[in-house]
Structures are given as structure tokens and as C-alpha cells.
Write a protein that holds these residues in place. Structure first.
Motif, mmCIF file in Angstrom:
data_model
loop_
_atom_site.group_PDB
_atom_site.id
_atom_site.type_symbol
_atom_site.label_atom_id
_atom_site.label_comp_id
_atom_site.label_asym_id
_atom_site.label_seq_id
_atom_site.Cartn_x
_atom_site.Cartn_y
_atom_site.Cartn_z
ATOM 1 N N ALA A 198 5.906 2.773 0.707
ATOM 2 C CA ALA A 198 4.791 1.730 0.842
ATOM 3 C C ALA A 198 5.020 0.739 1.830
ATOM 4 C CB ALA A 198 4.683 1.231 -0.685
ATOM 5 N N ARG A 210 -2.415 0.340 -4.523
ATOM 6 C CA ARG A 210 -1.961 -0.743 -4.185
ATOM 7 C C ARG A 210 -1.037 -1.273 -5.113
ATOM 8 N NH1 ARG A 210 -6.329 -2.938 -3.019
ATOM 9 N NH2 ARG A 210 -6.060 -3.153 -0.777
ATOM 10 N N ILE A 244 0.866 -1.179 0.022
ATOM 11 C CA ILE A 244 0.104 -0.044 -0.047
ATOM 12 C C ILE A 244 0.911 0.973 0.189
ATOM 13 C CG2 ILE A 244 -2.063 1.161 1.108
ATOM 14 C CD1 ILE A 244 -2.635 -1.576 -0.059
ATOM 15 N N ALA A 245 0.517 2.044 -1.003
ATOM 16 C CA ALA A 245 1.855 3.156 -1.003
ATOM 17 C C ALA A 245 0.898 4.683 -1.258
ATOM 18 C CB ALA A 245 2.124 3.228 -2.724
ATOM 19 N N GLU A 246 1.428 5.649 -0.799
ATOM 20 C CA GLU A 246 1.012 6.910 -0.711
ATOM 21 C C GLU A 246 2.168 7.654 -1.481
ATOM 22 O OE1 GLU A 246 -1.133 8.875 2.489
ATOM 23 O OE2 GLU A 246 0.657 9.746 2.610
ATOM 24 N N ARG A 300 0.169 12.988 -6.342
ATOM 25 C CA ARG A 300 -0.671 12.615 -7.428
ATOM 26 C C ARG A 300 0.238 13.173 -8.703
ATOM 27 N NH1 ARG A 300 -6.381 12.590 -8.318
ATOM 28 N NH2 ARG A 300 -6.467 13.333 -6.126
ATOM 29 N N ARG A 337 -3.475 7.180 -2.804
ATOM 30 C CA ARG A 337 -2.930 5.873 -2.075
ATOM 31 C C ARG A 337 -3.413 4.960 -3.086
ATOM 32 N NH1 ARG A 337 -3.097 4.245 3.159
ATOM 33 N NH2 ARG A 337 -4.703 2.774 2.941
ATOM 34 N N VAL A 368 -4.088 2.779 -8.450
ATOM 35 C CA VAL A 368 -4.685 3.993 -7.594
ATOM 36 C C VAL A 368 -6.275 3.563 -6.967
ATOM 37 C CG1 VAL A 368 -5.071 6.595 -7.296
ATOM 38 C CG2 VAL A 368 -3.190 5.728 -8.533
ATOM 39 N N LYS A 413 -2.140 14.133 -2.600
ATOM 40 C CA LYS A 413 -1.660 12.707 -2.114
ATOM 41 C C LYS A 413 -2.595 11.602 -2.610
ATOM 42 C CE LYS A 413 2.393 13.469 0.426
ATOM 43 N NZ LYS A 413 3.663 13.237 -0.265
ATOM 44 N N GLU A 440 1.202 -4.838 2.710
ATOM 45 C CA GLU A 440 -0.153 -5.139 3.210
ATOM 46 C C GLU A 440 -0.131 -6.404 3.893
ATOM 47 O OE1 GLU A 440 -4.409 -4.436 1.173
ATOM 48 O OE2 GLU A 440 -3.229 -6.259 0.076
ATOM 49 N N GLU A 458 -7.425 5.646 -3.966
ATOM 50 C CA GLU A 458 -7.698 6.837 -2.992
ATOM 51 C C GLU A 458 -7.067 8.038 -3.791
ATOM 52 O OE1 GLU A 458 -6.924 7.748 1.336
ATOM 53 O OE2 GLU A 458 -8.008 5.765 1.149
#
Length: 157
Positions: free
Chosen positions: A150, A55, A32-34, A37, A53, A71, A51, A153, A73
Motif C-alpha cells: 500500500a 482504501r 491505497i492498497a493492491e 482478492r 484495490r 475494497v 487483484k 494516499e 476496485e
């Protein structure tokens, strides 16, 4: 003595060759990455577009990694999932996402440019840290590296 030396060299070569897939397996999994954008450069002032979020799913294929970056989120206007592939060498992971058609706005003009994103990361247990860097395929646009992180998960029991 010569036969022993030859066997030792062959043994080291086999270990070196077999360790590349093992390194790739260390980065395999779901992450799970942040990250930002995108970036806006207005009169030399660079700001984040916010920002997101995502997978990141990576699977080993020989000495490479292949997968998908999705993407999730914020969900509105989320881009389609992007295929991603890369290599892990000496603890460093380099991934490249499939190019996308980016909208570039300059001087009240809009143009579409195919852009790729390259991720230079370090894998440390359950964390990926490093940078992402976007550039046009023709090299005319070369963005600044931005932070990328990230975490692996966790599987639900």
C-alpha cells in the motif's frame, strides 16, 4: 549516585512507554492498497482470483491502531468494509481484519467458513509492504501468505 541512577532508569522507561504511541502514529493515515482478492487451489495448483484495490484507513488509539479496510476496485460485488485493528512494534505492523464468512468450494461442495486475515507489514515512509494471510477461526484452514502493499494516499491541494 543512587538517586541519579534511579532517575535515569525512570527516564528511559518513560521514553520507552511514550514511543509506542509514536510508532503507531507513523502508520496512521489513509493508504491505497493492491492485493490478491483470493486464491484458488485446484489439484495443487494455486492461482490468484485477481487483484483488487482498497482504501485502508488507520487511526492511533493509545499504542494500537484501529480503522477500516474498504475494497473499491473492482466495484461489482465488493465486500462490505471490514474493521481492522493492530499493533506496531519495533517497525513491524501487525493488523487483523474482522472475520468474514468465506465460501469454500471443495469437491463440488460449498460451505461457509468464518475466516480472519492477518497482515504482517513494514512501514517505510509512505509505503506498507509485507504479506496477508487468511485462516479459518477454528484453525482447520490455513492459507499461504500472499504479498500485500500500500502507498500513503496523498492529500489533494
Amino acid at each position: 549516585m543512587q538517586r541519579h541512577h534511579c532517575a535515569t532508569v525512570i527516564g528511559f522507561a518513560l521514553v520507552a512507554l511514550s514511543s509506542a504511541p509514536l510508532r503507531a502514529q507513523g502508520a496512521a493515515g489513509t493508504w491505497i492498497a493492491e492485493f490478491d482478492r483470493g486464491m484458488r487451489n485446484e489439484n495443487g495448483v494455486v492461482t490468484s482470483l485477481g487483484k483488487v484495490r482498497a482504501r485502508l484507513v488507520l487511526e492511533p488509539r493509545g499504542d494500537s491502531l484501529v480503522g477500516m479496510l474498504t475494497v473499491f476496485e473492482p466495484a461489482e460485488n465488493a465486500p462490505p468494509p471490514r474493521p481492522i485493528r493492530g499493533l506496531m512494534t519495533k517497525g513491524a505492523l501487525r493488523l487483523e481484519a474482522a472475520p468474514v464468512d468465506a465460501v469454500i468450494r471443495e469437491n463440488d461442495e460449498e460451505r461457509h467458513v468464518p475466516m480472519k486475515t492477518v497482515y504482517d507489514l513494514t512501514v517505510s515512509a509512505d509505503a506498507l509492504t509485507g504479506t496477508q494471510h487468511s485462516a479459518s477461526l477454528d484453525g482447520a484452514i490455513d492459507g499461504q501468505p500472499r504479498p500485500f502493499s500500500a502507498t500513503r494516499e496523498k492529500k489533494k491541494p
